[in-house]
Design a protein around this motif. Structure first.
Motif, PDB file in Angstrom:
ATOM      1  N   ALA A 290       0.832  -1.209   0.000  1.00 56.57           N
ATOM      2  CA  ALA A 290       0.000   0.000   0.000  1.00 56.57           C
ATOM      3  C   ALA A 290       0.867   1.259   0.000  1.00 56.57           C
ATOM      4  CB  ALA A 290      -0.938  -0.009   1.203  1.00 56.57           C
ATOM      5  N   GLU A 291       1.934   1.249   0.785  1.00 58.33           N
ATOM      6  CA  GLU A 291       2.814   2.421   0.846  1.00 58.33           C
ATOM      7  C   GLU A 291       3.540   2.612  -0.481  1.00 58.33           C
ATOM      8  OE1 GLU A 291       4.875   5.761   2.275  1.00 58.33           O
ATOM      9  OE2 GLU A 291       3.001   4.773   2.815  1.00 58.33           O
ATOM     10  N   LEU A 292       3.977   1.503  -1.090  1.00 60.64           N
ATOM     11  CA  LEU A 292       4.648   1.606  -2.383  1.00 60.64           C
ATOM     12  C   LEU A 292       3.700   2.180  -3.438  1.00 60.64           C
ATOM     13  CD1 LEU A 292       7.193   1.027  -4.059  1.00 60.64           C
ATOM     14  CD2 LEU A 292       6.266  -1.274  -4.495  1.00 60.64           C
ATOM     15  N   ARG A 293       2.461   1.699  -3.434  1.00 58.49           N
ATOM     16  CA  ARG A 293       1.479   2.228  -4.381  1.00 58.49           C
ATOM     17  C   ARG A 293       1.261   3.737  -4.176  1.00 58.49           C
ATOM     18  NH1 ARG A 293      -3.122  -2.551  -3.890  1.00 58.49           N
ATOM     19  NH2 ARG A 293      -2.642  -3.643  -5.838  1.00 58.49           N
ATOM     20  N   ARG A 294       1.177   4.144  -2.919  1.00 57.17           N
ATOM     21  CA  ARG A 294       0.943   5.556  -2.623  1.00 57.17           C
ATOM     22  C   ARG A 294       2.101   6.409  -3.130  1.00 57.17           C
ATOM     23  NH1 ARG A 294       2.340   9.426   0.723  1.00 57.17           N
ATOM     24  NH2 ARG A 294       3.820   8.129   1.864  1.00 57.17           N
ATOM     25  N   GLN A 295       3.323   5.951  -2.871  1.00 55.26           N
ATOM     26  CA  GLN A 295       4.478   6.726  -3.292  1.00 55.26           C
ATOM     27  C   GLN A 295       4.595   6.780  -4.814  1.00 55.26           C
ATOM     28  OE1 GLN A 295       8.011   5.373  -1.326  1.00 55.26           O
ATOM     29  NE2 GLN A 295       7.311   6.004   0.705  1.00 55.26           N
ATOM     30  N   VAL A 296       4.280   5.666  -5.474  1.00 53.25           N
ATOM     31  CA  VAL A 296       4.317   5.651  -6.936  1.00 53.25           C
ATOM     32  C   VAL A 296       3.274   6.608  -7.499  1.00 53.25           C
ATOM     33  CG1 VAL A 296       3.745   4.237  -8.954  1.00 53.25           C
ATOM     34  CG2 VAL A 296       5.311   3.360  -7.219  1.00 53.25           C
ATOM     35  N   ALA A 297       2.075   6.615  -6.911  1.00 51.83           N
ATOM     36  CA  ALA A 297       1.024   7.524  -7.376  1.00 51.83           C
ATOM     37  C   ALA A 297       1.458   8.978  -7.218  1.00 51.83           C
ATOM     38  CB  ALA A 297      -0.265   7.263  -6.606  1.00 51.83           C
TER      39      ALA A 297
ATOM     40  N   LEU B  90      13.106  -2.349  -3.361  1.00 50.78           N
ATOM     41  CA  LEU B  90      14.094  -3.408  -3.178  1.00 50.78           C
ATOM     42  C   LEU B  90      13.984  -4.027  -1.788  1.00 50.78           C
ATOM     43  CD1 LEU B  90      17.210  -1.808  -4.927  1.00 50.78           C
ATOM     44  CD2 LEU B  90      15.796  -3.714  -5.752  1.00 50.78           C
ATOM     45  N   SER B  91      13.724  -3.186  -0.773  1.00 48.50           N
ATOM     46  CA  SER B  91      13.562  -3.689   0.585  1.00 48.50           C
ATOM     47  C   SER B  91      12.347  -4.614   0.672  1.00 48.50           C
ATOM     48  CB  SER B  91      13.411  -2.523   1.553  1.00 48.50           C
ATOM     49  OG  SER B  91      13.191  -2.984   2.871  1.00 48.50           O
TER      50      SER B  91
ATOM     51  N   LYS C  80      13.034  -7.931  -1.161  1.00 50.40           N
ATOM     52  CA  LYS C  80      13.931  -8.798  -0.395  1.00 50.40           C
ATOM     53  C   LYS C  80      13.180  -9.466   0.749  1.00 50.40           C
ATOM     54  CE  LYS C  80      17.821 -10.653   0.844  1.00 50.40           C
ATOM     55  NZ  LYS C  80      18.420 -11.731   0.020  1.00 50.40           N
ATOM     56  N   ALA C  81      12.319  -8.715   1.451  1.00 44.34           N
ATOM     57  CA  ALA C  81      11.539  -9.300   2.541  1.00 44.34           C
ATOM     58  C   ALA C  81      10.626 -10.408   2.019  1.00 44.34           C
ATOM     59  CB  ALA C  81      10.714  -8.216   3.230  1.00 44.34           C
ATOM     60  N   LEU C  82      10.026 -10.182   0.864  1.00 40.94           N
ATOM     61  CA  LEU C  82       9.151 -11.192   0.270  1.00 40.94           C
ATOM     62  C   LEU C  82       9.953 -12.433  -0.132  1.00 40.94           C
ATOM     63  CD1 LEU C  82       6.246 -11.763  -0.596  1.00 40.94           C
ATOM     64  CD2 LEU C  82       6.758 -10.670  -2.792  1.00 40.94           C
ATOM     65  N   GLU C  83      11.153 -12.223  -0.664  1.00 37.82           N
ATOM     66  CA  GLU C  83      12.014 -13.345  -1.044  1.00 37.82           C
ATOM     67  C   GLU C  83      12.383 -14.192   0.181  1.00 37.82           C
ATOM     68  OE1 GLU C  83      16.388 -14.147  -3.170  1.00 37.82           O
ATOM     69  OE2 GLU C  83      15.739 -12.113  -2.656  1.00 37.82           O
TER      70      GLU C  83
ATOM     71  N   ASP D 234       9.710  -7.871 -11.936  1.00 35.64           N
ATOM     72  CA  ASP D 234       8.947  -6.956 -12.795  1.00 35.64           C
ATOM     73  C   ASP D 234       8.627  -5.661 -12.054  1.00 35.64           C
ATOM     74  OD1 ASP D 234       9.003  -8.876 -14.755  1.00 35.64           O
ATOM     75  OD2 ASP D 234       6.967  -9.603 -14.392  1.00 35.64           O
ATOM     76  N   ILE D 235       8.250  -5.780 -10.771  1.00 35.22           N
ATOM     77  CA  ILE D 235       7.926  -4.590  -9.992  1.00 35.22           C
ATOM     78  C   ILE D 235       9.158  -3.703  -9.824  1.00 35.22           C
ATOM     79  CG2 ILE D 235       7.286  -3.795  -7.683  1.00 35.22           C
ATOM     80  CD1 ILE D 235       5.390  -6.221  -7.536  1.00 35.22           C
ATOM     81  N   ALA D 236      10.304  -4.307  -9.511  1.00 34.32           N
ATOM     82  CA  ALA D 236      11.531  -3.530  -9.349  1.00 34.32           C
ATOM     83  C   ALA D 236      11.895  -2.817 -10.650  1.00 34.32           C
ATOM     84  CB  ALA D 236      12.665  -4.450  -8.901  1.00 34.32           C
ATOM     85  N   ASP D 237      11.711  -3.525 -11.774  1.00 33.28           N
ATOM     86  CA  ASP D 237      12.018  -2.910 -13.069  1.00 33.28           C
ATOM     87  C   ASP D 237      11.085  -1.745 -13.366  1.00 33.28           C
ATOM     88  OD1 ASP D 237      13.302  -2.939 -15.786  1.00 33.28           O
ATOM     89  OD2 ASP D 237      11.243  -3.402 -16.380  1.00 33.28           O
ATOM     90  N   LEU D 238       9.807  -1.906 -13.050  1.00 31.63           N
ATOM     91  CA  LEU D 238       8.846  -0.839 -13.288  1.00 31.63           C
ATOM     92  C   LEU D 238       9.187   0.407 -12.495  1.00 31.63           C
ATOM     93  CD1 LEU D 238       5.380  -2.686 -13.327  1.00 31.63           C
ATOM     94  CD2 LEU D 238       6.478  -1.510 -15.224  1.00 31.63           C
ATOM     95  N   VAL D 239       9.514   0.216 -11.225  1.00 29.21           N
ATOM     96  CA  VAL D 239       9.832   1.365 -10.379  1.00 29.21           C
ATOM     97  C   VAL D 239      11.074   2.081 -10.901  1.00 29.21           C
ATOM     98  CG1 VAL D 239      10.571   2.048  -8.072  1.00 29.21           C
ATOM     99  CG2 VAL D 239       8.679   0.460  -8.340  1.00 29.21           C
TER     100      VAL D 239
END
Length: 307
Positions: free
Chosen positions: A169-176, A202-203, A206-209, A250-255
């Motif tokens: 949610a925070e990543l989406r907010r910052q991207v928006a 990236l953080s 990594k946590a998801l990985e 894919d998400i990291a590349d998009l950002v």
């Protein structure tokens, strides 16, 4: 046999369970005026979650349930599950917690059953109507050193997923904000917002990985050993983890390629990818939370998983 009966038992119990949860533990009909508990147990072999409404009472300061099955000749399915996996989730009123079930034996069973019959005389009639000795089960909580109730491993999984959902949610907010040029909404200090987005992404990845690596190498093999019936579900979740690994990249590349104004429409693609992640979390929770809760209590640590 108990595992095979669970879908039918679940269908029979569903209206009572829904009424219980909608009304803070109160139900009508034949259960009106009584105190019920919902017991969520893991199938002995399948690990499948089954929620059963049962009569509940407190005796000598402890929660007690009676496996009466209405005086029938066989013990109820939830009792067979508890014999195999004594850790379960209990709901009483609006309270929900993990507990350990102990089946009483000998004189202790007789003493507590007699007290239960004083509270609810119908149990004595049930015992007269069956040749089996009706089991008496005590539900006890465990606590951490700081007094908090211990939670099951499945509950810990939902907490980790909750933290990961918050990061999404925070990543989406910052991207928006970045795509719309609203850089003044974020305290970026000495770094640029784009760099902060990259670092946060990236953080999170990594946590998801680390989280999925722990499941694939630790939790899932234990679940397969304990619940053979879960093997096909776990195999599917492992395949989902491979898809998620691709999503992370894919998400990291998009950002990294995001620009103010989002001329390439990358934000829309990010929404799709993170939506797929959340669907995976939902599927995993539905599939394995009850089985994980039946394995052990979680460690007492607090906070988010290590990144």
């Amino acid at each position: 046999m108990a595992d095979e009966l669970q879908p039918f038992v679940a269908d029979w119990n569903r209206p009572v369970v829904e009424e219980f949860r909608a009304n803070g533990g109160k139900v009508g009909g034949p259960f009106a005026g009584g105190t019920l508990a919902l017991l969520t147990t893991a199938g002995a072999k399948s690990g499948r979650a089954t929620t059963s409404p049962v009569g509940y009472m407190e005796i000598d300061g402890k929660g007690v349930v009676i496996a009466s099955a209405g005086g029938g000749p066989k013990n109820p399915a939830w009792y067979h599950n508890l014999r195999a996996n004594p850790l379960l989730t209990v709901e009483v009123g609006t309270d929900k917690y993990q507990a350990r079930a102990t089946v009483l034996e000998g004189e202790e069973r007789e003493e507590v059953f007699a007290k239960a019959c004083e509270i609810a005389p119908g149990y004595a009639d049930y015992q007269k109507n069956t040749e089996r000795i009706i089991p008496v089960v005590v539900l006890e909580t465990e606590t951490y050193d700081d007094g908090r109730r211990a939670r099951g491993l499945g509950q810990e999984l939902t907490e980790i997923h909750g933290w990961l959902r918050g990061e999404i949610a925070e990543l989406r907010r910052q991207v928006a904000d970045f795509a719309a040029g609203r850089t003044d909404t974020v305290d970026i200090g000495d770094s640029t917002l784009l760099q902060q987005l990259r670092d946060n992404c990236l953080s999170f990845c990594k946590a998801l990985e680390v989280h999925h690596g722990g499941e694939d190498q630790g939790a899932f093999p234990v679940l397969e050993s304990k619940f053979p019936g879960l093997a096909p579900t776990l195999a599917k979740l492992r395949e989902e983890h491979k898809v998620v690994a691709q999503l992370r990249g894919d998400i990291a590349d998009l950002v990294t390629r995001l620009e103010p104004g989002d001329p390439q429409g990358l934000r829309h693609e990010l929404e799709r990818l993170t939506g797929e992640l959340e669907r995976h979390f939902d599927h995993e929770e539905a599939a394995v939370v009850a089985a994980l809760d039946a394995l052990a209590f979680a460690p007492a640590h607090r906070g988010a998983p290590p990144a």
